[in-house]
Enzyme design. Structure first.
Site, PDB file in Angstrom:
ATOM      1  N   CYS A 205      15.354  -7.045   4.616  1.00  0.00           N
ATOM      2  CA  CYS A 205      14.386  -7.323   5.682  1.00  0.00           C
ATOM      3  C   CYS A 205      13.043  -6.716   5.352  1.00  0.00           C
ATOM      4  CB  CYS A 205      14.905  -6.862   7.039  1.00  0.00           C
ATOM      5  SG  CYS A 205      15.258  -5.124   7.134  1.00  0.00           S
TER       6      CYS A 205
ATOM      7  N   ALA B 142      26.981   4.145   5.100  1.00  0.00           N
ATOM      8  CA  ALA B 142      27.594   2.973   4.466  1.00  0.00           C
ATOM      9  C   ALA B 142      27.613   3.086   2.942  1.00  0.00           C
ATOM     10  CB  ALA B 142      26.859   1.704   4.891  1.00  0.00           C
TER      11      ALA B 142
ATOM     12  N   ASP C  73      28.427   2.112  10.912  1.00  0.00           N
ATOM     13  CA  ASP C  73      27.013   2.463  11.117  1.00  0.00           C
ATOM     14  C   ASP C  73      26.925   3.985  11.174  1.00  0.00           C
ATOM     15  OD1 ASP C  73      24.418   0.629  12.165  1.00  0.00           O
ATOM     16  OD2 ASP C  73      24.263   2.765  12.619  1.00  0.00           O
TER      17      ASP C  73
ATOM     18  N   ASP D  51      23.610  -5.347   5.716  1.00  0.00           N
ATOM     19  CA  ASP D  51      22.340  -5.614   6.410  1.00  0.00           C
ATOM     20  C   ASP D  51      21.586  -4.296   6.596  1.00  0.00           C
ATOM     21  OD1 ASP D  51      20.293  -6.791   7.862  1.00  0.00           O
ATOM     22  OD2 ASP D  51      21.423  -6.896   9.736  1.00  0.00           O
TER      23      ASP D  51
ATOM     24  N   TYR E 199      18.266  -6.771  17.633  1.00  0.00           N
ATOM     25  CA  TYR E 199      17.625  -7.535  16.547  1.00  0.00           C
ATOM     26  C   TYR E 199      17.911  -9.022  16.745  1.00  0.00           C
ATOM     27  CZ  TYR E 199      17.017  -3.044  14.198  1.00  0.00           C
ATOM     28  OH  TYR E 199      16.647  -1.760  13.893  1.00  0.00           O
TER      29      TYR E 199
HETATM   30  N1  SAH Z   1      23.215  -5.766  11.389  1.00  0.00           N
HETATM   31  C1  SAH Z   1      22.569  -5.280  12.584  1.00  0.00           C
HETATM   32  C2  SAH Z   1      21.171  -4.773  12.346  1.00  0.00           C
HETATM   33  C3  SAH Z   1      21.082  -3.667  11.319  1.00  0.00           C
HETATM   34  S1  SAH Z   1      19.741  -2.606  11.580  1.00  0.00           S
HETATM   35  C4  SAH Z   1      22.569  -6.352  13.654  1.00  0.00           C
HETATM   36  O1  SAH Z   1      23.069  -7.459  13.417  1.00  0.00           O
HETATM   37  O2  SAH Z   1      22.061  -6.089  14.743  1.00  0.00           O
HETATM   38  C5  SAH Z   1      20.134  -1.336  10.469  1.00  0.00           C
HETATM   39  C6  SAH Z   1      21.248  -0.409  10.924  1.00  0.00           C
HETATM   40  O3  SAH Z   1      21.560   0.447   9.828  1.00  0.00           O
HETATM   41  C7  SAH Z   1      20.937   0.506  12.086  1.00  0.00           C
HETATM   42  O4  SAH Z   1      21.917   0.363  13.075  1.00  0.00           O
HETATM   43  C8  SAH Z   1      21.020   1.932  11.500  1.00  0.00           C
HETATM   44  O5  SAH Z   1      21.596   2.877  12.387  1.00  0.00           O
HETATM   45  C9  SAH Z   1      21.942   1.714  10.338  1.00  0.00           C
HETATM   46  N2  SAH Z   1      21.846   2.649   9.206  1.00  0.00           N
HETATM   47  C10 SAH Z   1      20.740   3.168   8.626  1.00  0.00           C
HETATM   48  N3  SAH Z   1      21.089   3.878   7.541  1.00  0.00           N
HETATM   49  C11 SAH Z   1      22.429   3.812   7.432  1.00  0.00           C
HETATM   50  C12 SAH Z   1      23.367   4.315   6.502  1.00  0.00           C
HETATM   51  N4  SAH Z   1      22.986   5.037   5.456  1.00  0.00           N
HETATM   52  N5  SAH Z   1      24.673   4.033   6.687  1.00  0.00           N
HETATM   53  C13 SAH Z   1      25.082   3.296   7.744  1.00  0.00           C
HETATM   54  N6  SAH Z   1      24.230   2.780   8.650  1.00  0.00           N
HETATM   55  C14 SAH Z   1      22.924   3.037   8.499  1.00  0.00           C
END
Ligand code: SAH
Length: 417
Positions: A361, A301, A274, A321, A229
């Site tokens: 986002c 999370a 994550d 995020d 990203y």
């Molecule tokens: N902060 C990251 C981008 C986040 S993208 C960066 O700087 O690159 C969103 C992320 O959330 C993904 O890695 C996905 O695997 C994770 N994700 C999705 N649902 C989640 C959940 N319920 N708990 C933890 N992680 C989760």
């Protein structure tokens, strides 16, 4: 199921043989789309999408073909791709009188690449080179990681134009390889299925990039989206500037550790959370690449924050995020609810004076809605939060204000007082 449909040729448009410099498909006859009265104004103001209900009449159109867009008075407004099946059937390619051919794409790509000159000069080697409508190539996304391109095609119209954009793309961006990774859900509504294939050279499974002086592996094939990203580059650098040595940082939704590593580089003690094992595995590798140390935890999370005992040592920084969750107005409430929950459950684990970085986002949740949601969660906890800063997507995700939907990422920097 549509497999690599081509622009259909319906005659040569009266050209002499000697004039033919491009494949015959370029000479395809264009259909026509007339807009309802008053609907031309937004197109004249550079808005690129037309909804079904705004169309008055069509002639000779074909799904996936090019059309001339006209006002009710027959005034030409531009050239667009057309797909009656899509949420936005008309997506404007140009408001000029120009041929949509390899030269058109070459010009667009050259302009897009020069918009990113600053990032390239600063040594970043992971860059979003094309961001669809925001770079005036609707339906086309290109990320470049250390010279390896990863392209996503999001519309049938752009799919049909592929013979015109592949060669200029490789050439203008100087790509070592080009992988098409069109595996996103949105393709179904365009009548397209998932497609992952090499378009040029031998695309690697992953590439190594430099971002803000740190090294990252972008897991191109197995990772999410294109692999990395780039949009949070600016916010990550900002975090590194703000974090102090010894700070405790919790990076929720860490993916490959973008925020985690920038914090660790500032001397913080970091926990990256994550749900995806590949993300944490890569985050660990990324830490080692930079001779940094981070802790990782595979967890949901939401559940992690909710179940963390209050007596656990608190954090100086909590990064939230989450993924987009909602892309449409209809599901916006679920995103608000998710953000409320995250903030509500994060607040007890923040030291007094500590900060939250809350990112959303989705265009559906602007700065105002995100702030309001944070205010409600803080109110429910009896906390006051100070807005210290706001960050947006970095400049390789341009945001023409004529197209508000392009601005989707925001980060609110909120300090607990
Ligand atoms: N902060 C990251 C981008 C986040 S993208 C960066 O700087 O690159 C969103 C992320 O959330 C993904 O890695 C996905 O695997 C994770 N994700 C999705 N649902 C989640 C959940 N319920 N708990 C933890 N992680 C989760």
């Amino acid at each position: 199921m549509r497999r690599s449909p081509k622009v259909r040729v319906r005659g040569h448009g009266g050209l002499e043989r000697g004039d033919l410099q491009y494949p015959l498909t370029l000479m395809a006859k264009r259909g026509k789309v007339w807009l309802k009265p008053g609907r031309d104004k937004k197109i004249r103001n550079a808005y690129p999408w037309v909804q079904k209900g705004e169309i008055r009449q069509v002639a000779d159109v074909e799904d996936g073909g090019l059309v001339t867009l006209l006002s009710v008075d027959n005034d030409p407004l531009g050239i667009a791709t057309y797909n009656s099946q899509a949420r936005f059937p008309v997506r404007v390619l140009t408001r000029e009188k120009e041929e949509i051919d390899a030269e058109f794409f070459r010009r667009r790509f050259t302009e897009a690449w020069s918009r990113r000159e600053g990032l390239r000069a600063a040594g970043h080697t992971g860059i979003r080179a094309l961001y669809s409508e925001a770079d005036f190539v609707p339906g086309l996304i290109l990320d470049i990681f250390d010279g390896h391109g990863v392209v996503q095609v999001r519309s049938l119209g752009m799919e049909n134009l592929r013979e015109h954009w592949i060669a200029p793309m490789v050439d203008v961006f100087g790509l070592t390889s080009l992988l098409e990774k069109s595996d996103m859900a949105g393709r179904a509504e365009e009548g397209l299925d998932s497609r992952v294939e090499a378009l040029h050279g031998n695309p690697p499974d992953s590439a190594q990039i430099v971002e803000n002086g740190l090294h990252f592996i972008a897991p191109i094939r197995e990772g999410l989206k294109t692999g990395h990203y780039c949009d949070q580059r600016l916010a990550r650098a900002r975090l590194r500037d703000k974090v102090k040595p010894g700070d405790r940082v919790l990076d929720c939704f860490s993916y490959t550790g973008g925020f985690a590593l920038h914090s660790a580089a500032a001397g913080a003690q970091v926990l990256a959370v994550d749900i995806l094992p590949l993300a944490l595995d890569t985050a660990g590798k990324n830490a080692r690449l930079n001779s940094l140390t981070i802790d990782t935890l595979e967890a949901n999370a939401f559940e992690y924050l909710e179940s963390l005992p209050e007596e656990t040592e608190k954090f100086d920084w909590i990064i939230l995020d989450p993924p987009a969750i909602s892309k449409t107005k209809e599901t916006r409430d679920s995103l608000k609810w998710a953000v409320w929950k995250l903030v509500y459950h994060a607040l007890p684990h923040l030291k007094p004076g500590g900060s939250l970085l809350v990112c959303t986002c989705s265009y559906q949740m602007g700065v105002t809605e995100t702030l309001e949601t944070c205010r409600l969660a803080a109110g429910d906890r009896g906390c006051v939060l100070m807005l210290d800063d706001i960050t947006l997507q970095d400049v390789d995700h341009p945001a023409p204000i004529s197209f508000p939907e392009a601005l989707y990422l925001k980060g609110l920097w909120l300090r607990k007082v």
